[in-house]
Design a protein around this motif. Structure first.
Motif, mmCIF file in Angstrom:
data_model
loop_
_atom_site.group_PDB
_atom_site.id
_atom_site.type_symbol
_atom_site.label_atom_id
_atom_site.label_comp_id
_atom_site.label_asym_id
_atom_site.label_seq_id
_atom_site.Cartn_x
_atom_site.Cartn_y
_atom_site.Cartn_z
ATOM 1 N N ASN A 109 0.958 -1.171 0.008
ATOM 2 C CA ASN A 109 -0.229 0.135 0.228
ATOM 3 C C ASN A 109 0.857 1.472 -0.038
ATOM 4 O O ASN A 109 0.778 2.211 0.842
ATOM 5 C CB ASN A 109 -0.872 -0.010 1.283
ATOM 6 N N SER A 128 -5.566 13.504 1.114
ATOM 7 C CA SER A 128 -6.111 13.096 -0.199
ATOM 8 C C SER A 128 -6.708 14.267 -1.043
ATOM 9 O O SER A 128 -7.137 15.123 -0.313
ATOM 10 C CB SER A 128 -7.265 11.941 -0.107
ATOM 11 N N ASP A 160 -5.199 0.725 -0.919
ATOM 12 C CA ASP A 160 -6.513 0.277 -0.434
ATOM 13 C C ASP A 160 -7.359 1.279 0.171
ATOM 14 O O ASP A 160 -8.489 0.761 0.844
ATOM 15 C CB ASP A 160 -5.722 -0.326 1.018
ATOM 16 N N TYR A 161 -7.442 2.367 -0.238
ATOM 17 C CA TYR A 161 -8.426 3.439 0.077
ATOM 18 C C TYR A 161 -8.870 4.138 -1.339
ATOM 19 O O TYR A 161 -8.922 5.244 -1.345
ATOM 20 C CB TYR A 161 -8.069 4.558 1.071
ATOM 21 N N VAL A 164 -12.890 5.883 -0.830
ATOM 22 C CA VAL A 164 -12.862 6.312 0.632
ATOM 23 C C VAL A 164 -13.859 6.283 1.583
ATOM 24 O O VAL A 164 -14.727 7.096 1.627
ATOM 25 C CB VAL A 164 -12.248 7.792 0.751
ATOM 26 N N GLU A 166 -15.245 5.564 5.426
ATOM 27 C CA GLU A 166 -14.798 5.630 7.132
ATOM 28 C C GLU A 166 -15.176 4.040 7.562
ATOM 29 O O GLU A 166 -14.147 3.589 8.170
ATOM 30 C CB GLU A 166 -15.732 6.388 7.799
ATOM 31 N N GLU A 168 -16.296 0.040 6.403
ATOM 32 C CA GLU A 168 -16.668 -0.952 5.510
ATOM 33 C C GLU A 168 -18.183 -1.161 5.182
ATOM 34 O O GLU A 168 -18.687 -1.436 4.250
ATOM 35 C CB GLU A 168 -16.079 -2.379 5.607
ATOM 36 N N SER A 173 -19.229 7.630 -0.258
ATOM 37 C CA SER A 173 -18.035 8.176 0.129
ATOM 38 C C SER A 173 -18.446 9.604 0.282
ATOM 39 O O SER A 173 -19.068 10.134 -0.644
ATOM 40 C CB SER A 173 -16.696 8.154 -0.582
ATOM 41 N N ILE A 180 -8.754 10.968 4.185
ATOM 42 C CA ILE A 180 -7.499 10.365 4.716
ATOM 43 C C ILE A 180 -6.488 11.025 4.463
ATOM 44 O O ILE A 180 -6.224 12.088 3.685
ATOM 45 C CB ILE A 180 -7.379 9.065 4.005
ATOM 46 N N ASN A 231 -13.062 -6.314 0.544
ATOM 47 C CA ASN A 231 -12.649 -4.908 1.030
ATOM 48 C C ASN A 231 -13.485 -3.998 0.052
ATOM 49 O O ASN A 231 -13.058 -3.680 -0.980
ATOM 50 C CB ASN A 231 -11.339 -4.592 1.063
ATOM 51 N N ARG A 233 -13.676 -0.803 -0.052
ATOM 52 C CA ARG A 233 -12.638 0.203 -0.464
ATOM 53 C C ARG A 233 -11.862 -0.065 -1.532
ATOM 54 O O ARG A 233 -11.421 0.928 -2.313
ATOM 55 C CB ARG A 233 -11.732 0.710 0.712
ATOM 56 N N ASN A 330 -11.226 8.062 -6.082
ATOM 57 C CA ASN A 330 -9.738 8.554 -5.386
ATOM 58 C C ASN A 330 -8.590 7.784 -5.938
ATOM 59 O O ASN A 330 -7.703 7.158 -5.420
ATOM 60 C CB ASN A 330 -9.726 8.417 -3.794
#
Length: 758
Positions: A109, A128, A160-161, A164, A166, A168, A173, A180, A231, A233, A330
């Motif tokens: 990451n 970000s 991994d974001y 984005v 907060e 899962e 978003s 972040i 995931n 994100r 993002n």
């Protein structure tokens, strides 16, 4: 040369018809090219970012603190890469905005700096871009966090974001309330009360990952394990790419079909009007090949102009579409614009080939007739009645009603085309209205009717302390449905959770679509969420086999109900039974629902504020609601073009009758009722048919993407939304009638005499 001159003259005389068809063709190609190239560029950016910057294969959070050499031992033993990363949440400006700061990683990451540089010293931070833009922060600015001033050194992305979120469980978003950033580890620990240590993993297959996971759980208390494919994100952008593929082809293909049909109708009408001219040219010595080339030129010009404009507009539009997606997800602009030759070829050549082939078959039949047959007037003396005209009821009533019925019955192709155009526009409106209502349904059903708690405190370790009044303990863990009624179940790539709750709790009221409370049924089985039931085809009464994600233990349970929880793959059962299934001691819990804000402590992993989730969802979903107006505008545009083209063609075909009516003393309004407004029942029929078809299509679309997105949208319409959609369709129709009336007024009284002379 003479034939070529007549082509230009015809385009000038019938410029509205040809221009309208070109616009339809351009819109279909523009939509296909822009969406295809936009998604293709997004896909390339996503693949390049996750490969070059080492996107995690999994991450985990342990309750125990690892020794300094434990990661190295695991790396050597299981042949994978591991790296520890700290993060902590801090409030920015007010308590409603959360900034999650991470420590810098070098192997997994890896952060990407799009502007400026990554922080290297204490007191520096990188943010970000979407969060910085939402809060008007520029590189070089200073921001205050927890009474400490940090200098913004740059804007950064982390693999991994990509989306984005907060939590899962969040669906949308919102950079206004969550963002972040990255800072030095000592700075992070100095400005936040609590940090969480994540272990990031890369370089394993699914089988190796499961083996490593089993080894970890033998010696450590595993609080959280999340694979890459679970995931949201990471996977939300993958799901968006997959779900967009259906829309990329379906919508443009339908508009292309409307365009081709319209060209064919125009060409057929033109051939009928020029029967004598064609016969004369054949008698003078023109060959069928020359005449075919002449009439094919019309379709060629329409196709080339429409496809060229469509490809050019689509390629240009794909850039802002890609940027919009990249900002939303993002993703850094690693590649600016990726040309996809396949998309350009399909967008330019396929519509032209289809158009030319269909046009050839339309003009082939008339050109096969002899010059003598073509010079004779078309036989209309038989007056053969259609099946509809043979009904006795059709011969009753006034002249106006009988004339309208005869006109409608003898122009079935026109009526069918109007029906298709109205249904297309109506389905778009129904889709927009459903999206608008569906957003409200998700919030009201999931977060207000069922989840009646205010806060949820999740702990790092198992808790045994008694809860206070106004609190409800529950256990939450990962679980997988492996079999349904003895048959192997489809694998869900996203994370699925099992909740062990107290059936008598007041903080979660599991209800089915009929509003019946399902909590009491947990003593006899399990209740599953709507997305889970939709993705696996589960029904009440099915028997499922559950597999524990931590120790691979399995149990069989009956599905006692489907809850109106529209977000997440969730299973609900009794807490004591789930504790036993997970191998936990009796009476323990991992989290609790509360009415009042719980206190932070060392044992608390994070606190979920339900009101924040609702506000986040409602503020961000407003963008979706605004898009409804865009859909309505597009539906209106397509409807006006299609209906105006067809009504203009109807006026042109019936110009002798219109002229005769004028000679007889009918005014323009009365003639309009006879000739143009005759299709009002077809418009109403098209809208009525589109409502169930639209709802069914949206339902199928949502079922097809529920596995990737993890949420199911309730497909519901009220009479107000249906009425508003009907008003828009009728407005579209009457706008087209208004334009056609202008053409009707220009029909001269001499048209009937010209027809008689012919």
């Amino acid at each position: 040369m003479i034939l070529r001159k007549s082509i230009l003259r015809q385009f000038k005389e019938k410029k509205f018809q040809y221009f309208g068809v070109i616009i339809l063709l351009m819109l279909s190609i523009m939509l296909y090219v822009s969406m295809s190239m936009g998604i293709s560029t997004l896909d390339n950016r996503n693949d390049q970012f996750k490969e070059e910057f080492m996107q995690e294969d999994f991450h985990m959070i342990l309750a125990n603190k690892l020794s300094s050499d434990q990661l190295e031992k695991w790396e050597k033993e299981y042949n994978l890469s591991l790296e520890e990363r700290l993060y902590g949440d801090v409030s920015y400006k007010d308590s409603d905005t959360t900034l999650r700061l991470f420590s810098k990683t070098t192997e997994i990451n890896i952060p990407y700096a799009s502007k400026g540089k990554l922080p290297e010293e204490a007191g520096e931070v990188a943010l970000s871009p979407v969060f910085a833009k939402a809060h008007n922060i520029a590189v070089g600015d200073e921001i205050d966090i927890n009474n400490r001033t940090l200098q913004v050194t740059g804007f950064m992305y982390i693999p991994d974001y990509i989306y984005v979120l907060e939590r899962e469980s969040d669906l949308l978003s919102d950079p206004n309330t969550f963002g972040i950033g990255m800072t030095a580890e000592n700075t992070l620990q100095s400005i936040t009360d609590k940090t969480v240590a994540q272990i990031l993993g890369h370089g394993t297959s699914d089988e190796e990952s499961n083996t490593f996971k089993s080894a970890v759980t033998e010696n450590y208390s595993l609080l959280k394990w999340m694979n890459q494919e679970e995931n949201p994100r990471i996977q939300f952008v993958e799901s968006e790419i997959e779900s967009s593929e259906t829309m990329i082809t379906t919508l443009p293909l339908f508009i292309l079909a409307l365009s081709v049909l319209m060209v064919l109708m125009i060409m057929k009408r033109r051939l009928e009007m020029q029967r004598k001219e064609i016969g004369t040219m054949k008698a003078l010595g023109y060959r069928n090949r020359e005449l075919t080339k002449y009439y094919m030129t019309y379709a060629t010009i329409i196709g080339l102009i429409g496809s060229f404009l469509g490809v050019a507009a689509g390629a240009g539009l794909s850039i802002p579409i890609t940027d919009l997606y990249s900002n939303y997800f993002n993703l850094p602009s690693i590649s600016y614009f990726d040309w996809d030759p396949k998309v350009l070829v399909i967008g330019f050549f396929v519509p032209n080939v289809i158009l030319l082939i269909m046009t050839y078959f339309v003009i082939r039949k008339p050109l096969q007739q002899s010059p003598l047959d073509l010079l004779r007037p078309k036989d209309t003396s038989k007056g053969k009645k259609s099946l509809l005209e043979r009904f006795p009821i059709m011969n009753k009533g006034s002249f106006i009603s009988r004339f309208r019925i005869r006109l409608l019955a003898r122009s079935k192709a026109r009526a069918f085309y109007i029906l298709l155009g109205v249904m297309f526009s109506s389905i778009l409106l129904i889709f927009g209205a459903t999206m608008y209502k569906g957003m409200d349904g998700i919030v009201n059903s999931t977060y207000k009717d069922i989840m009646t708690y205010n806060y949820a405190a999740h702990y790092k370790s198992l808790q045994q302390a008694d809860t206070d009044q106004g609190e409800s303990p529950f256990t939450v863990a990962e679980a997988e449905i492996t079999r349904i009624n003895g048959e192997k179940a489809k694998t869900i790539e996203q994370q699925s959770m099992i909740y062990g709750i107290e059936p008598e709790t007041e903080h979660i009221q599991l209800q089915n679509v009929d509003g019946k409370l399902l909590n009491s049924t947990l003593k006899n089985g399990v209740v599953v969420s709507e997305p889970f039931a939709s993705a696996l085809g589960l029904s009440k009464g099915d028997t499922i086999t559950l597999k524990n994600a931590y120790n691979n233990k399995t149990i069989k349970k009956e599905v006692t109900g489907i809850a109106k929880v529209f977000i997440g793959f969730s299973i609900y059962s009794e807490r004591e039974e789930i504790n036993e299934f997970l191998g936990y001691p009796k009476g323990v819990y991992t989290a609790k629902w509360t009415e009042a804000l719980p206190e932070y402590s060392e044992d608390v992993l994070f606190i979920e504020d339900k009101q924040d989730i609702i506000e986040n969802f409602e503020s961000t979903s407003s963008l979706t609601r605004y898009s409804v107006f865009g859909i309505a505008g597009f539906a209106f545009l397509i409807g006006v073009i299609v209906l105006t083209l067809i009504t203009n063609l109807i006026v042109e075909e019936n110009s002798p009758s219109i002229s005769l009516f004028k000679v007889m003393g009918y005014n323009d309004k009365e003639i309009s009722r006879l000739i143009i407004n005759v299709y009002t029942p077809i418009v109403l029929l098209g809208f009525i048919l589109s409502v169930p078809i639209g709802i069914l299509s949206i339902d199928q679309l949502m079922n097809s993407i529920v596995e990737q997105t993890g949420f199911a949208m309730p497909v519901q319409l009220n009479w107000l939304m249906i009425l508003v959609s009907l008003v828009i369709i009728l407005l579209t129709y009457y706008v087209s009638v208004f334009f056609s009336r202008r053409k009707l007024k220009n029909v001269s009284l001499q048209e009937a005499l010209k027809k008689q002379q012919d």
